[in-house]
Scaffold this motif. Structure first.
Motif, PDB file in Angstrom:
ATOM      1  N   SER A 201       2.701  -1.587  13.916  1.00  0.00           N
ATOM      2  CA  SER A 201       4.120  -1.252  14.053  1.00  0.00           C
ATOM      3  C   SER A 201       4.669  -0.632  12.775  1.00  0.00           C
ATOM      4  N   TYR A 202       5.827  -0.009  12.914  1.00  0.00           N
ATOM      5  CA  TYR A 202       6.468   0.638  11.765  1.00  0.00           C
ATOM      6  C   TYR A 202       6.820  -0.376  10.674  1.00  0.00           C
ATOM      7  N   THR A 203       7.318  -1.532  11.067  1.00  0.00           N
ATOM      8  CA  THR A 203       7.724  -2.527  10.074  1.00  0.00           C
ATOM      9  C   THR A 203       6.525  -3.223   9.435  1.00  0.00           C
ATOM     10  N   ALA A 204       5.392  -3.233  10.130  1.00  0.00           N
ATOM     11  CA  ALA A 204       4.207  -3.903   9.580  1.00  0.00           C
ATOM     12  C   ALA A 204       3.406  -2.999   8.661  1.00  0.00           C
ATOM     13  N   PHE A 205       3.661  -1.695   8.702  1.00  0.00           N
ATOM     14  CA  PHE A 205       2.818  -0.753   7.970  1.00  0.00           C
ATOM     15  C   PHE A 205       2.859  -1.006   6.466  1.00  0.00           C
ATOM     16  N   ALA A 206       4.046  -1.072   5.883  1.00  0.00           N
ATOM     17  CA  ALA A 206       4.160  -1.246   4.429  1.00  0.00           C
ATOM     18  C   ALA A 206       3.662  -2.612   3.986  1.00  0.00           C
ATOM     19  N   ILE A 207       3.904  -3.644   4.791  1.00  0.00           N
ATOM     20  CA  ILE A 207       3.429  -4.983   4.434  1.00  0.00           C
ATOM     21  C   ILE A 207       1.907  -5.005   4.430  1.00  0.00           C
ATOM     22  N   THR A 208       1.298  -4.360   5.414  1.00  0.00           N
ATOM     23  CA  THR A 208      -0.157  -4.319   5.490  1.00  0.00           C
ATOM     24  C   THR A 208      -0.760  -3.560   4.310  1.00  0.00           C
ATOM     25  N   LEU A 209      -0.103  -2.484   3.907  1.00  0.00           N
ATOM     26  CA  LEU A 209      -0.614  -1.659   2.803  1.00  0.00           C
ATOM     27  C   LEU A 209       0.058  -2.013   1.477  1.00  0.00           C
ATOM     28  N   GLN A 210       0.571  -3.212   1.372  1.00  0.00           N
ATOM     29  CA  GLN A 210       1.219  -3.658   0.136  1.00  0.00           C
ATOM     30  C   GLN A 210       0.327  -3.534  -1.092  1.00  0.00           C
ATOM     31  N   PRO A 211      -1.001  -3.786  -1.005  1.00  0.00           N
ATOM     32  CA  PRO A 211      -1.841  -3.593  -2.197  1.00  0.00           C
ATOM     33  C   PRO A 211      -1.828  -2.167  -2.724  1.00  0.00           C
ATOM     34  N   VAL A 212      -1.802  -1.186  -1.832  1.00  0.00           N
ATOM     35  CA  VAL A 212      -1.752   0.223  -2.263  1.00  0.00           C
ATOM     36  C   VAL A 212      -0.414   0.511  -2.931  1.00  0.00           C
ATOM     37  N   ILE A 213       0.665   0.010  -2.343  1.00  0.00           N
ATOM     38  CA  ILE A 213       1.995   0.212  -2.927  1.00  0.00           C
ATOM     39  C   ILE A 213       2.079  -0.445  -4.300  1.00  0.00           C
ATOM     40  N   GLY A 214       1.526  -1.657  -4.417  1.00  0.00           N
ATOM     41  CA  GLY A 214       1.533  -2.350  -5.704  1.00  0.00           C
ATOM     42  C   GLY A 214       0.744  -1.605  -6.757  1.00  0.00           C
ATOM     43  N   LEU A 215      -0.387  -1.031  -6.372  1.00  0.00           N
ATOM     44  CA  LEU A 215      -1.188  -0.266  -7.327  1.00  0.00           C
ATOM     45  C   LEU A 215      -0.455   0.986  -7.769  1.00  0.00           C
ATOM     46  N   TYR A 216       0.215   1.650  -6.839  1.00  0.00           N
ATOM     47  CA  TYR A 216       1.012   2.831  -7.207  1.00  0.00           C
ATOM     48  C   TYR A 216       2.110   2.447  -8.197  1.00  0.00           C
ATOM     49  N   LEU A 217       2.810   1.368  -7.901  1.00  0.00           N
ATOM     50  CA  LEU A 217       3.889   0.934  -8.785  1.00  0.00           C
ATOM     51  C   LEU A 217       3.355   0.543 -10.154  1.00  0.00           C
ATOM     52  N   ALA A 218       2.210  -0.137 -10.186  1.00  0.00           N
ATOM     53  CA  ALA A 218       1.623  -0.544 -11.466  1.00  0.00           C
ATOM     54  C   ALA A 218       1.229   0.660 -12.313  1.00  0.00           C
ATOM     55  N   SER A 219       0.847   1.735 -11.682  1.00  0.00           N
ATOM     56  CA  SER A 219       0.434   2.926 -12.433  1.00  0.00           C
ATOM     57  C   SER A 219       1.612   3.777 -12.882  1.00  0.00           C
ATOM     58  N   GLN A 220       2.695   3.770 -12.109  1.00  0.00           N
ATOM     59  CA  GLN A 220       3.784   4.702 -12.391  1.00  0.00           C
ATOM     60  C   GLN A 220       5.004   4.077 -13.053  1.00  0.00           C
TER      61      GLN A 220
END
Length: 303
Positions: free
Chosen positions: A90-109
């Motif tokens: 689902s749309y709302t589950a997408f970001a939660i599922t890919l939270q590790p990728v988002i966290g890595l992006y934030l940690a780098s930028q």
């Protein structure tokens, strides 16, 4: 021995014309400086205007997010007619599922956005222009939140386009897409604030990266583990309240309570209306607190 060649009684003062002229152009002021800092920081979050190697990691992570969305769309489109009525994720589950990728992006930028200014002492250059401390903080905060929103919203657009291509129900998909956008917007503002706070505490980029990763990854792993333990012990009432102690689970709780999302908590025991209000208040408090800490941080370093 130096000899004074000035004639007796002559005025020793000299006026040298070195070509400087008075600036007569338009003075654009604080708003223009703030917008320029925002756009420069947003571009920098994806390596635009920087060296080629600076573009590699953010573009790869952005590509991963879009690629996952494209794979989900391909599965939905390739499924035999009538066997699938909605997207596998689902749309709302997408970001939660890919939270590790988002966290890595934030940690780098996030450290790139603020730590470099502190390390190389370039922040005073911004304040030599008509810009104040809150302008700097708002521009950096807004740029990081916008970069995260791009990272998370573009894949949702791909999912939405794929759902329409697969001829799923238009009304249901549009509603889900709207809920997903609200969710990732809130996630972007929360994650950006917390990430910038951790990065701004040190001028060392490496320390900033480690701090951001620790905040998001360790907290999410710890909360998820304790929630699983609570579920196994049938302490289901505690599961939703444990979600208050991790940024990702906070967003999950808010979207479960207010956006009709299915909870990723063990057993689906998401917060009800009362706990959902607490989740939302904690999210808003963390956003406001992040801004306040950033303002205090730059006041402390004399800016």
């Amino acid at each position: 021995m130096a000899t004074d060649l000035t004639p007796p009684g002559a005025d020793p003062t000299r006026i040298h014309n070195i070509g400087y002229r008075k600036y007569d152009g338009q003075r654009l002021g604080r708003s223009y400086a703030r917008r320029s800092l925002y756009s420069q920081s947003l571009r920098g979050a994806y390596g635009l205007g920087r060296s080629a190697k600076s573009k590699v990691l953010p573009m790869i992570l952005f590509g991963v997010m879009v690629l996952v969305a494209a794979i989900i769309v391909a599965v939905a489109v390739a499924a035999p007619a009538g066997t699938m009525t909605k997207l596998p994720l689902s749309y709302t589950a997408f970001a939660i599922t890919l939270q590790p990728v988002i966290g890595l992006y934030l940690a780098s930028q996030a450290p790139q956005t603020v730590s470099r200014d502190l390390r190389f002492k370039t922040v005073p250059l911004y304040f030599s222009r008509p810009i104040e401390r809150r302008d700097y903080v708002l521009a950096k905060y807004g740029a990081m939140a916008s970069a995260l929103f791009v990272l998370t919203a573009v894949p949702l657009v791909v999912l939405y386009a794929g759902a329409l291509l697969a001829e799923f129900d238009f009304g249901a998909q549009t509603k889900g897409f709207g809920q997903g956008l609200v969710s990732v917007a809130l996630l972007s503002v929360l994650f950006a604030g917390l990430g910038l706070v951790m990065a701004a505490l040190t001028p060392r980029r490496g320390f900033g990266v480690a701090a951001v990763i620790a905040l998001f990854t360790i907290s999410y792993g710890a909360v998820s583990t304790v929630q699983v333990i609570a579920y196994s012990q049938e302490a289901t009432d505690a599961i939703s309240w444990l979600g208050l102690f991790s940024p990702a689970t906070l967003i999950d709780g808010v979207q479960t309570a207010f956006l009709g999302a299915s909870s990723a908590y063990p057993g689906g025991y998401g917060p009800g209306a009362g706990a959902g209000v607490v989740h939302l208040l904690v999210v808003l408090a963390l956003i406001a607190g992040s801004y306040a800490v950033l303002m205090r941080r730059y006041r402390k370093v004399g800016l």
